[in-house]
Design a protein around this motif. Structure first.
Motif, PDB file in Angstrom:
ATOM      1  N   PRO A  33      20.440  -9.023  73.822  1.00  0.00           N
ATOM      2  CA  PRO A  33      19.393  -8.040  73.539  1.00  0.00           C
ATOM      3  C   PRO A  33      19.568  -7.432  72.145  1.00  0.00           C
ATOM      4  CG  PRO A  33      20.402  -7.625  75.684  1.00  0.00           C
ATOM      5  CD  PRO A  33      21.241  -8.664  74.996  1.00  0.00           C
ATOM      6  N   LEU A  34      18.474  -7.239  71.471  1.00  0.00           N
ATOM      7  CA  LEU A  34      18.494  -6.582  70.170  1.00  0.00           C
ATOM      8  C   LEU A  34      18.520  -5.067  70.366  1.00  0.00           C
ATOM      9  CD1 LEU A  34      15.862  -8.799  68.369  1.00  0.00           C
ATOM     10  CD2 LEU A  34      18.284  -8.607  67.777  1.00  0.00           C
ATOM     11  N   PRO A  35      18.938  -4.329  69.356  1.00  0.00           N
ATOM     12  CA  PRO A  35      18.958  -2.869  69.510  1.00  0.00           C
ATOM     13  C   PRO A  35      17.551  -2.298  69.695  1.00  0.00           C
ATOM     14  CG  PRO A  35      19.598  -3.524  67.272  1.00  0.00           C
ATOM     15  CD  PRO A  35      19.443  -4.776  68.070  1.00  0.00           C
ATOM     16  N   ASP A  36      17.447  -1.332  70.600  1.00  0.00           N
ATOM     17  CA  ASP A  36      16.147  -0.736  70.907  1.00  0.00           C
ATOM     18  C   ASP A  36      15.500  -0.088  69.688  1.00  0.00           C
ATOM     19  OD1 ASP A  36      16.242  -1.542  73.556  1.00  0.00           O
ATOM     20  OD2 ASP A  36      17.128   0.345  74.245  1.00  0.00           O
ATOM     21  N   ASP A  37      16.316   0.566  68.831  1.00  0.00           N
ATOM     22  CA  ASP A  37      15.720   1.237  67.672  1.00  0.00           C
ATOM     23  C   ASP A  37      15.109   0.237  66.699  1.00  0.00           C
ATOM     24  OD1 ASP A  37      18.283   0.346  66.811  1.00  0.00           O
ATOM     25  OD2 ASP A  37      18.515   2.054  65.443  1.00  0.00           O
TER      26      ASP A  37
END
Length: 172
Positions: A33-37
């Motif tokens: 998963p990539l960072p949410d921000d």
């Protein structure tokens, strides 16, 4: 005083969010998963130029983000030798570097680097200098530092406009 990206960039500009399926396809290629921000930023402001020269794609943009990520990985592989230290080591794991932008003024490439802690660092691979900048603290902290002028990478001019959509963007 702590400043936010929205204070620096203004209200979100995105009219077409990427959607879960697009992010799932990208994260499958990335392998995590990539960072949410980062995803929130791309959904709200992507397919744009920041400070005139920092190009950031959107999953459905003129040049889709996944294509840019793949191009960034190929470019990094081509340039790896210039970033090795005297003992032939790299200060990052190129297999985990995820391209997210390019600074067209002098060809620098921007990557996200996952950390064992679950955090992400931002790396700028300089084309004109045989070095990389690795900024710990995540995507938002990096962008706030750049946009506020507190931490502008070497050789990056401080020019405006702060944000603008790509002219032919299909998502704005």
């Amino acid at each position: 005083m702590d400043v936010t990206l929205r204070e620096l960039l203004g209200p979100p500009q995105r009219l077409l969010p990427a959607g879960a399926a697009a992010w799932r396809e990208i994260e499958e290629w990335v392998g995590r998963p990539l960072p949410d921000d980062f995803k929130e930023f791309v959904d709200e402001y992507g397919d744009c130029r920041i400070m005139e020269f920092l190009a950031i794609s959107h999953p459905h943009g003129e040049q889709p983000l996944l294509e840019c990520m793949k191009d960034g990985r190929q470019a990094l592989d081509f340039l790896l030798d210039q970033y090795r230290d005297d003992s032939d080591r790299l200060p990052f794991d190129p297999a985990t570097a995820v391209g997210w932008g390019s600074f067209d003024y002098d060809g620098d490439l921007c990557f996200l680097l996952p950390r064992d802690s679950g955090e992400w660092a931002v790396m700028v691979a300089f084309r004109q200098y045989p070095t990389v900048l690795i900024a710990e603290g995540g995507f938002t902290r990096f962008m706030v530092g750049v946009l506020s002028g507190e931490r502008v990478p070497r050789g990056w001019p401080r020019s405006g406009p702060v944000w603008r959509s790509l002219e032919n963007s299909p998502v704005i």
